[in-house]
Design an enzyme around this catalytic site. Structure first.
Site, PDB file in Angstrom:
ATOM      1  N   CYS A   8       0.826  -1.205   0.000  1.00  0.00           N
ATOM      2  CA  CYS A   8       0.000   0.000   0.000  1.00  0.00           C
ATOM      3  C   CYS A   8       0.863   1.258   0.000  1.00  0.00           C
ATOM      4  O   CYS A   8       1.573   1.506  -0.959  1.00  0.00           O
ATOM      5  CB  CYS A   8      -0.989  -0.036   1.172  1.00  0.00           C
ATOM      6  SG  CYS A   8      -2.344   1.151   0.964  1.00  0.00           S
ATOM      7  N   HIS A  61      -3.745  -4.817  -0.520  1.00  0.00           N
ATOM      8  CA  HIS A  61      -3.327  -5.454   0.734  1.00  0.00           C
ATOM      9  C   HIS A  61      -3.369  -6.970   0.579  1.00  0.00           C
ATOM     10  O   HIS A  61      -4.455  -7.560   0.728  1.00  0.00           O
ATOM     11  CB  HIS A  61      -4.258  -5.022   1.874  1.00  0.00           C
ATOM     12  CG  HIS A  61      -4.053  -3.609   2.297  1.00  0.00           C
ATOM     13  ND1 HIS A  61      -3.155  -3.249   3.270  1.00  0.00           N
ATOM     14  CD2 HIS A  61      -4.608  -2.457   1.849  1.00  0.00           C
ATOM     15  CE1 HIS A  61      -3.167  -1.931   3.426  1.00  0.00           C
ATOM     16  NE2 HIS A  61      -4.038  -1.425   2.567  1.00  0.00           N
ATOM     17  N   GLU A 112      -2.450  -9.143   2.592  1.00  0.00           N
ATOM     18  CA  GLU A 112      -2.825  -9.732   3.884  1.00  0.00           C
ATOM     19  C   GLU A 112      -4.336  -9.710   4.108  1.00  0.00           C
ATOM     20  O   GLU A 112      -4.835 -10.380   5.009  1.00  0.00           O
ATOM     21  CB  GLU A 112      -2.084  -9.024   5.025  1.00  0.00           C
ATOM     22  CG  GLU A 112      -2.608  -7.652   5.432  1.00  0.00           C
ATOM     23  CD  GLU A 112      -2.167  -6.509   4.517  1.00  0.00           C
ATOM     24  OE1 GLU A 112      -1.613  -6.773   3.430  1.00  0.00           O
ATOM     25  OE2 GLU A 112      -2.392  -5.337   4.894  1.00  0.00           O
TER      26      GLU A 112
END
Lengths: 262, 200
Positions: free
Chosen positions: B83, B181, B183
């Site tokens: 990001c 992202h 994750e």
């Protein structure tokens, strides 16, 4: 230095999101109707795991614990859910300060929702946006239908304010909220469909994404909210009660030509 | 044999817990750090970033991490930027006029057009280039108001569109920088993290 021209890209709109919501109290999921008559609806981790596997695009946890003890449970719940959750997690309920928000983020939230405290002290929105980024701050607006408008209600739907809900959402955006969670107090838990006029009024007014909440029963309801302007649709009871699943709802949206994450 | 070490740079990032949890699910114990030696010596480094461009650069600078990160990039050692972590690789951003980025890539970081829904908050389709090693086609979760608009030679880009085409990720050997992202990008993101980690 070289520049690479963008390739032709297939998808040109952001996909619409389906967001299950867990209202939690003292470490358990609860759900009521119009914010009242809360009953037990299961374990947060088990439900989070199921909804994630079903294709949920994000998860929302709104803690309705009224006590300090209950709040401690909420932090533990967030940690437990974070361990298994590979999609974004928004947490709200009783956030009064940057310290409160920081604790939730540290426990594993990706976004924090503010409601009553932000209404009482609107500068809280800007404080959170500056400290954690605009994309991290969700303004939660609980709106009750009046004759020709909607009124903001706070304290879990118990206190009317006379403030116009569309105006308040707009002020929240200008103060730095990155998203509006828009709940119809009249429709919450009723499965009578979203308040589409409310969704349309707020979506037309703000540029940040709007999450429609309160009243979902079927794929048709979600579709109607998206067509009214919602970027995302939130539901709780229908998932907890096994009336439908995220996968089933997304299939309905895909059939209607709405882009969703497969 | 010493286990692989994975250091996650504390950029004052809001969602450090999500990054750590994603690696934990892979059985990898990632260690948060603000120490330049860790950034130099770890087998793999993750540079997350949430907040504002100028603030993150300020923190990296105060913690003496700018040189360590620059050296790591120059040496081609494994690093994953996420990001805002991608955006600070550029020289500057419209978000924080006057603040210098790491200056490792030459593209500009711009704000999405006034007509767009900003921030971009949600799942968008990522289209990899023909030479992407890590990034495959699929939907990724984005949360950004600013984007990188072009890519330098030597890097392979994946693209996405939010009214305008923008860089979704760039990669070069074991170095990967994602605007999205991973994750938070479900199984698609988890498998991307696994491919990157295998290169550390």
């Amino acid at each position: 230095m070289g520049r690479v021209a963008p390739r032709a890209v297939v998808c040109v709109v952001l996909t619409r999101r389906v967001i299950p919501c867990l209202d939690t109290r003292d470490g358990r999921v609860v759900k009521g109707v119009r914010f009242k008559g809360l009953r037990d609806a299961g374990s947060p981790v088990e439900l989070a795991d199921r909804y994630q596997a079903d294709g949920a695009d994000e998860l929302m946890i709104l803690d309705v614990s009224a006590t300090t003890e209950g709040r401690a449970h909420a932090l533990a719940t967030i940690r437990d859910v974070r361990r298994i959750l590979a999609i974004p997690l928004t947490v709200g309920g009783g956030v009064r300060s940057a310290a409160d928000a920081g604790a939730l983020l540290e426990a594993g939230a990706d976004k924090v929702a503010v409601n009553t405290a932000a209404f009482r002290s609107p500068e809280l929105i800007g404080i959170l946006a500056r400290q954690f980024g605009q994309q991290c701050v969700v303004l939660s607006v609980d709106a009750a239908a009046r004759e020709r408008s909607w009124e903001v209600v706070v304290r879990a739907g118990t206190e009317a304010t006379t403030r116009d809900a569309v105006e308040w959402a707009s002020e929240g955006e200008s103060r730095g909220a990155g998203e509006v969670l828009l709940t119809s107090v009249d429709r919450d838990g009723t499965q009578a469909g979203y308040d589409l006029a409310l969704v349309a009024a707020v979506s037309e007014r703000v540029r940040v994404p709007v999450v429609a909440s309160g009243g979902a029963r079927s794929g048709a309801d979600l579709l109607a909210a998206i067509r009214a302007g919602a970027d995302a649709v939130l539901a709780a009871s229908i998932f907890h009660d096994g009336i439908t699943s995220v996968a089933e709802l997304k299939a309905t949206l895909i059939e209607a030509g709405i882009e969703v994450r497969p | 044999m010493t286990p692989m070490s994975l250091a996650v740079v504390e950029t004052g990032s809001a969602n450090l817990a999500s990054v750590l949890a994603a690696f934990q699910r892979m059985g990898v114990a990632a260690a948060p750090t603000r120490d330049a030696e860790d950034v130099r010596n770890a087998d793999g480094v993750v540079l997350p970033g949430v907040g504002a461009f100028g603030d993150v650069m300020q923190r990296l600078s105060t913690r003496g991490l700018v040189d360590a990160l620059t050296e790591r990039f120059a040496a081609g050692r494994p690093i994953l930027a996420v990001c805002l972590g991608l955006q600070v690789l550029a020289t500057a951003s419209e978000e924080s006029p006057g603040a210098a980025g790491l200056g490792l890539i030459s593209g500009s970081v711009r704000r999405y057009p006034a007509s767009s829904t900003v921030p971009q908050l949600g799942w968008n389709r990522v289209e990899p280039g023909s030479r992407n090693g890590f990034v495959r086609g699929g939907h990724a979760f984005f949360a950004n108001s600013y984007y990188l608009d072009s890519v330098d030679d030597g890097w392979t880009a994946a693209w996405a569109t939010h009214d305008v085409p923008f860089v979704a990720a760039i990669e070069r050997g074991p170095q990967l920088a994602c605007q999205f992202h991973p994750e938070l990008s479900g199984p698609w993101g988890a498998s991307l993290l696994e491919r990157w980690y295998a290169s550390c």
